[in-house]
Design a protein around this motif. Structure first.
Motif, PDB file in Angstrom:
ATOM      1  N   GLN A  13       0.847  -1.198   0.000  1.00  0.00           N
ATOM      2  CA  GLN A  13       0.000   0.000   0.000  1.00  0.00           C
ATOM      3  C   GLN A  13       0.879   1.243   0.000  1.00  0.00           C
ATOM      4  O   GLN A  13       1.907   1.298   0.673  1.00  0.00           O
ATOM      5  N   HIS A  14       0.486   2.251  -0.777  1.00  0.00           N
ATOM      6  CA  HIS A  14       1.225   3.506  -0.891  1.00  0.00           C
ATOM      7  C   HIS A  14       0.305   4.664  -0.539  1.00  0.00           C
ATOM      8  O   HIS A  14      -0.917   4.526  -0.549  1.00  0.00           O
ATOM      9  N   PRO A  15       0.862   5.830  -0.244  1.00  0.00           N
ATOM     10  CA  PRO A  15       0.016   6.982   0.092  1.00  0.00           C
ATOM     11  C   PRO A  15      -0.928   7.339  -1.052  1.00  0.00           C
ATOM     12  O   PRO A  15      -0.579   7.200  -2.227  1.00  0.00           O
ATOM     13  N   ALA A  16      -2.110   7.794  -0.690  1.00  0.00           N
ATOM     14  CA  ALA A  16      -3.117   8.180  -1.687  1.00  0.00           C
ATOM     15  C   ALA A  16      -2.638   9.392  -2.479  1.00  0.00           C
ATOM     16  O   ALA A  16      -1.946  10.265  -1.951  1.00  0.00           O
ATOM     17  N   ARG A  17      -3.005   9.436  -3.743  1.00  0.00           N
ATOM     18  CA  ARG A  17      -2.611  10.555  -4.608  1.00  0.00           C
ATOM     19  C   ARG A  17      -3.358  11.833  -4.219  1.00  0.00           C
ATOM     20  O   ARG A  17      -2.809  12.913  -4.231  1.00  0.00           O
ATOM     21  N   PHE A  18      -4.640  11.668  -3.910  1.00  0.00           N
ATOM     22  CA  PHE A  18      -5.495  12.777  -3.487  1.00  0.00           C
ATOM     23  C   PHE A  18      -6.283  12.312  -2.279  1.00  0.00           C
ATOM     24  O   PHE A  18      -6.430  11.123  -2.056  1.00  0.00           O
ATOM     25  N   LYS A  19      -6.813  13.254  -1.515  1.00  0.00           N
ATOM     26  CA  LYS A  19      -7.598  12.880  -0.342  1.00  0.00           C
ATOM     27  C   LYS A  19      -8.825  12.067  -0.713  1.00  0.00           C
ATOM     28  O   LYS A  19      -9.229  11.164   0.004  1.00  0.00           O
ATOM     29  N   SER A  20      -9.424  12.373  -1.852  1.00  0.00           N
ATOM     30  CA  SER A  20     -10.663  11.710  -2.235  1.00  0.00           C
ATOM     31  C   SER A  20     -10.427  10.338  -2.886  1.00  0.00           C
ATOM     32  O   SER A  20     -11.349   9.546  -2.998  1.00  0.00           O
ATOM     33  N   SER A  21      -9.195  10.069  -3.320  1.00  0.00           N
ATOM     34  CA  SER A  21      -8.947   8.775  -3.961  1.00  0.00           C
ATOM     35  C   SER A  21      -8.788   7.696  -2.903  1.00  0.00           C
ATOM     36  O   SER A  21      -8.452   7.961  -1.754  1.00  0.00           O
ATOM     37  N   GLY A  22      -9.018   6.473  -3.306  1.00  0.00           N
ATOM     38  CA  GLY A  22      -8.892   5.358  -2.379  1.00  0.00           C
ATOM     39  C   GLY A  22      -7.432   4.986  -2.141  1.00  0.00           C
ATOM     40  O   GLY A  22      -6.513   5.704  -2.553  1.00  0.00           O
ATOM     41  N   LYS A  23      -7.231   3.868  -1.477  1.00  0.00           N
ATOM     42  CA  LYS A  23      -5.879   3.392  -1.220  1.00  0.00           C
ATOM     43  C   LYS A  23      -5.184   3.070  -2.544  1.00  0.00           C
ATOM     44  O   LYS A  23      -5.781   2.520  -3.453  1.00  0.00           O
ATOM     45  N   VAL A  24      -3.921   3.410  -2.602  1.00  0.00           N
ATOM     46  CA  VAL A  24      -3.135   3.140  -3.799  1.00  0.00           C
ATOM     47  C   VAL A  24      -2.287   1.902  -3.537  1.00  0.00           C
ATOM     48  O   VAL A  24      -1.631   1.788  -2.504  1.00  0.00           O
ATOM     49  N   TRP A  25      -2.309   0.989  -4.482  1.00  0.00           N
ATOM     50  CA  TRP A  25      -1.602  -0.282  -4.350  1.00  0.00           C
ATOM     51  C   TRP A  25      -0.536  -0.391  -5.418  1.00  0.00           C
ATOM     52  O   TRP A  25      -0.673   0.157  -6.505  1.00  0.00           O
ATOM     53  N   LYS A  26       0.529  -1.103  -5.093  1.00  0.00           N
ATOM     54  CA  LYS A  26       1.605  -1.351  -6.045  1.00  0.00           C
ATOM     55  C   LYS A  26       1.918  -2.839  -6.024  1.00  0.00           C
ATOM     56  O   LYS A  26       2.023  -3.446  -4.958  1.00  0.00           O
ATOM     57  N   ILE A  27       2.080  -3.420  -7.201  1.00  0.00           N
ATOM     58  CA  ILE A  27       2.389  -4.845  -7.285  1.00  0.00           C
ATOM     59  C   ILE A  27       3.870  -5.031  -6.959  1.00  0.00           C
ATOM     60  O   ILE A  27       4.735  -4.351  -7.484  1.00  0.00           O
TER      61      ILE A  27
END
Length: 108
Positions: free
Chosen positions: A62-76
């Protein structure tokens, strides 16, 4: 004898959807569950479920969200090959056919 239509087995939509999600993850590299569902043309809830499952097995981070409104950001993190990882409910593990090994799930 009259001709009859052969009986075809119905494809499993979850299986096809999860393979599409795995392919999309390998292409996108970083994504939210919504972006993954859109790219794989599947349900957002199923995408979120599959992402959580792969995270618990160590495939995603899991990585920090790009924007407050976006969900969790995932990286493979673990690119093992073209075949999708499969959850084996009876064993409580994720089976990787590319590596021919299973990965235990981390506690919630």
């Amino acid at each position: 004898m009259p001709w009859t239509m052969p009986i075809l087995k119905k494809s499993r939509p979850v299986t096809i959807g999860r393979q599409r999600m795995w392919n999309a993850m390998r292409i996108l590299k970083t994504f939210t569950a919504f972006e993954l569902a859109y790219a794989a043309q599947t349900d957002t809830r199923d995408a979120a479920r599959y992402v959580r499952l792969l995270h618990r097995a160590g495939y995603l981070s899991q990585h920090p969200a790009r924007f407050k409104s976006s969900g969790k950001v995932w990286k493979i993190e673990r690119r093992t090959g073209p075949r999708r990882p499969v959850y084996r409910r009876a064993d409580g593990v994720v089976w990787d056919a590319n590596e021919r090994r299973s990965y235990p799930l981390a506690k919630k």
